[in-house]
Design an enzyme around this catalytic site. Structure first.
Site: not given
Ligand code: ADP
Length: 155
Positions: A16, A40, A89, A126
């Site tokens: 992130h 959730k 990703r 996460s």
């Molecule tokens: P997670 O699936 O890890 O719970 P989130 O919902 O918190 O992810 O992710 C928020 C945004 O950040 C989404 O657009 C997700 O694709 C992106 N994201 C999460 N992890 C990464 C990463 N390692 N690299 C690039 N983008 C990421």
């Protein structure tokens, strides 16, 4: 351009942070948005996630943090964002995101931009952090310093 970068951030990871850092250089303003989903169960509270993100966002002068529940496109419009920013990703992310991007465009005319994860960040998530912590492992390779005090005691 002002972009809204939404997610669960439960907890924020280096993946992130890398997106935030790259976006802060590309866009005039970035609002990191903690999307609350009452259906959730979350690991960290919204307040904890916002606090961690605020500490991280302090690194840049043009990155802000907000949160809310309900339709993301409506929040983006209310915050006067020009587009939604999502990280990709891999192909699995795109499958889901493609549909959400279409819905957000249909609902509010809001565009979604995608930023591809760089090598070295594509496998950070996460859920991985939560799992490593549960198993008693070292999470420093996956999270920024700013989150350590807030998640240190959690399992
Ligand atoms: P997670 O699936 O890890 O719970 P989130 O919902 O918190 O992810 O992710 C928020 C945004 O950040 C989404 O657009 C997700 O694709 C992106 N994201 C999460 N992890 C990464 C990463 N390692 N690299 C690039 N983008 C990421």
């Amino acid at each position: 351009m002002h972009v809204l970068y939404p997610g669960s951030f439960d907890p924020p990871t280096l993946g992130h942070v890398h997106v935030m850092e790259r976006a802060s250089r590309l866009f005039k303003k970035v609002t990191v948005f903690v999307a609350m989903n009452p259906e959730k169960a979350s690991w960290c509270t919204v307040e904890e996630r916002e606090e961690m993100l605020r500490r991280i966002a302090a690194r840049w002068r043009n990155v802000a943090v907000s949160s809310g529940q309900g339709l993301l496109a409506e929040h983006a419009a209310a915050l006067k964002a020009d587009a939604i920013l999502k990280g990709l990703r891999g192909p699995a992310d795109l499958e889901m995101e493609h549909q959400m991007a279409s819905v957000n465009h249909l609902l509010c005319g809001m565009e979604t931009l995608f930023m591809v994860a760089h090598e070295g960040y594509a496998h950070t998530s996460s859920s991985l952090v939560r799992q490593v912590l549960r198993l008693g492992g070292e999470i420093r390779p996956f999270v920024p310093e700013e989150v350590l005090p807030l998640i240190a005691g959690k399992r």
